[in-house]
Design an enzyme around this catalytic site. Sequence first.
Site, mmCIF file in Angstrom:
data_model
loop_
_atom_site.group_PDB
_atom_site.id
_atom_site.type_symbol
_atom_site.label_atom_id
_atom_site.label_comp_id
_atom_site.label_asym_id
_atom_site.label_seq_id
_atom_site.Cartn_x
_atom_site.Cartn_y
_atom_site.Cartn_z
ATOM 1 C CG ASP B 4 -1.708 1.275 1.401
ATOM 2 O OD1 ASP B 4 -1.710 2.101 0.468
ATOM 3 O OD2 ASP B 4 -2.329 1.445 2.464
ATOM 4 C CE LYS B 66 -1.614 7.043 -3.529
ATOM 5 N NZ LYS B 66 -2.174 6.208 -2.455
ATOM 6 C CD GLU B 165 -4.862 3.578 -2.541
ATOM 7 O OE1 GLU B 165 -5.691 4.421 -2.130
ATOM 8 O OE2 GLU B 165 -3.713 3.879 -2.879
ATOM 9 C CG ASP B 187 -9.601 4.284 0.455
ATOM 10 O OD1 ASP B 187 -9.100 4.968 1.378
ATOM 11 O OD2 ASP B 187 -8.925 3.581 -0.313
#
Lengths: 209, 604
Positions: B4, B66, B165, B187
């Site tokens: 992850d 990211k 994810e 999420d």
Amino acid sequence: MLTQIGQTVTCWNCGKSPEEVHFCSHCESLQPPTTDYFEYFGLPRKLQIDLGALEQSFYRLSRRLHPDVYFRRPERERQLAVDATAWLNDAYRTLKDPVARGEYLLDLYGMKKSEQKSSNVPPELLEEVFDLNMALEEIRTGDDSVRPQLIEAKAKFENLLEEVDHSLEAGFGEWDRTESRDALEKIYSVLNRRNYIRNLLRDVNAELV
Amino acid sequence: MGIDLGTTNSLVAYMDSVRPKIITDADGEKIVPSVVAMTPEGELTAGRPAADLLLSRPERAVYSVKRLMGKGIGDVTEELKLFPFQVVEGSESVIRIRLGDRILTPPEISAQVLRRLKLNAEGHFGQPITKAVITVPAYFNDAQRQATKDAGRIAGLDVLRLVNEPTAASLAYGLDKRKQGIVAVYDLGGGTFDISILKLHDGIFEVLATNGDTHLGGDDIDNLLIHIALEDVATEWGEDISRDAVGVQHLRRAVIEAKHALSTEPEALLRFSYRGKQYNRHIDRPLFEKLIAGIIERTLEPCRQAVLDAKIEVRHIDEVVLVGGSTRIPLVRETVQVMFQKKPHAELNPEEVVALGAAVQAGILAGVQQDMLLLDVTPLSLGIETMGGVVSKLIHRNSTIPASATEVFTTGVDGQKNVLIHVVQGEREMTGDCRSLARFDLKDIPPMPAGMPRIEVRFLIDANGILNVTARDVRSGKEQSVEVKPSYGLTDEQVEAMITESIDQAEADFRQRQVVEARLEADAILAATEKAMDHDAWFEISEEERAAIKTALNELRMAYYADDHLLIRSQVEKLNQATFHLAELMMDTAVRSALQGKDIREVG
Ligand SMILES: [Zn+2]
């Protein structure tokens, strides 16, 4: 990789005719897709489809064709799995949606979906479409007084869309019974009308928000 | 292994026969902060040491990279105001960041985090690990996915698959319960928000629809609170510290602590001391919720759209699962409960569940989890630019992947040799409103009158959600060459060059780890020997033996600082041999027979 319906195919692995759609019946290796969507699902070219059964077939075939299942196989087979699954997914997406299914069948018989968008007004709607376009013009220039007229038009066209869906269902039934050119022509014109009404509704909704 | 790669934190997990488990580092820590820094010695480091450097030397550290993956400088101007990064001019198609004396792209920076996770996994298994499943936000576009894959390659990983994810999280949840029915996965992570709606059926996880915002997460809450605190500080201290990177980083840490406290406590004290000055502020939950309500509200529209696209109604959803650290916030849970009219699940740690799911997917690919299968979708529609800048959609969003479309192209001018196809991603009708993905140049078309060539182009979105394009001349049946010019991101050649550069680093990493392990062994035997020299038995052995031990001891001490694990190991073995008799004598005669074969490290 492209589909060529009706061509004689030979198995990439053993060179014989695979005889079955997904796997070679002699050597059991995965085959590139060479059939239309209906045949890939083992279905006749009928337009009234049992969606529950279609979903079950989709899951069953996914388990056998998916790239994840071929992950530890040689590169060539992994690529075949990607191609086969892409075809399966495209087929499922097309067949589960009645409009896409109808358009696909027409395409198989050389009747491509009409490219024209708004110029091709169904004659029975001509008058109302004219009024509606006027109202749309006015609301775009800031005249809010036509809003009730638009709301009314929206309800009307939503009803029309429902009617069209019934005609489509009837057209599907006719094709399944007769497999006639007439049935195809009927479906073709219903789909065009449906497309037209949907575009109109989209324009109206955009102005009403 | 399953990774992850998060905005704030990253984790690595593996399949332990039937169950996924998180791998810890040498200190037993599960979480690796997604921070990369340049040490004062000029070396790149990632994880906890880098997070510490972020506080003391923020100009030498990068976090939340990211958010910059697959972006150009024009996409992040607003964002960069809040981050202390030094972005190099001319970063239109790939952002370049100055870190110490190096200039690095986001994939190279992410690769450092991946390398840290890889080392942790190798430390755990005691052997090199090269294959990984990496998760990405479901709403990541092609360029962001490609950048993540590039990061993996640069880190020396064979990226088996990119998994979304929320889908990964559903795999971790679905593992135990063999559920049927419809599940929504909400999420909210450090920097991204995803909502996915899945249908579970006998081990098949079919994603019906996904939506999200790749610019929405805990970072936004932090930045909002920092902004408010900076204004307070300016009033109270009469000093604006917003340009002081060290001060801002310390404030950032204080804000995050207060935010975490507010998830369990009715109020928290934001405590910030810097250069001898104090700033304290009580924040109670109603105030906190008032401040963040706007941010949480932004998650709802994607939820509604996903429900609509899944062609279901909210009442059809059987379960709601929470993923991501930001879902610990009570207001988030309440908002989700109101939206979906259901109490959301959070049995699994929302910060670990994605990594666990990635490990499950790795297990599926390895053939360990044969009954499970994931059918994911592409989050954004794919189209090509046509006349007048209008987009013609080829593959619609929420199509199950792999998905494909074919289109026939021709020329507009006699003798034309090239056709350029502009591919975009997005839902809007005009090219300018969508995200440019790449230009594909169909080259070497045989000269013919206009409209005569027929080039069939196949667009294929693979199981990673990444576009592949191939072309074929319909007349000759021959493959047509296509040159890809990505709008954002690195070319293949650039990635290759970065991989070459990183192989040296990977070897150095591997050697370094072996040296560390050898030194640990040396530490143990050195300590035991020194202790034994005070033991009565030391005087029972012969003069020669004592001399031999002393020689071996000195030789090991000298070898200790050489960066050569083989040398250290051989000296450890020599000392072990030399002290063998001593160790025997040290054992009590009564237990000697029972303990035969033990060495000095165990009897001291
Ligand atoms: Zn065969």
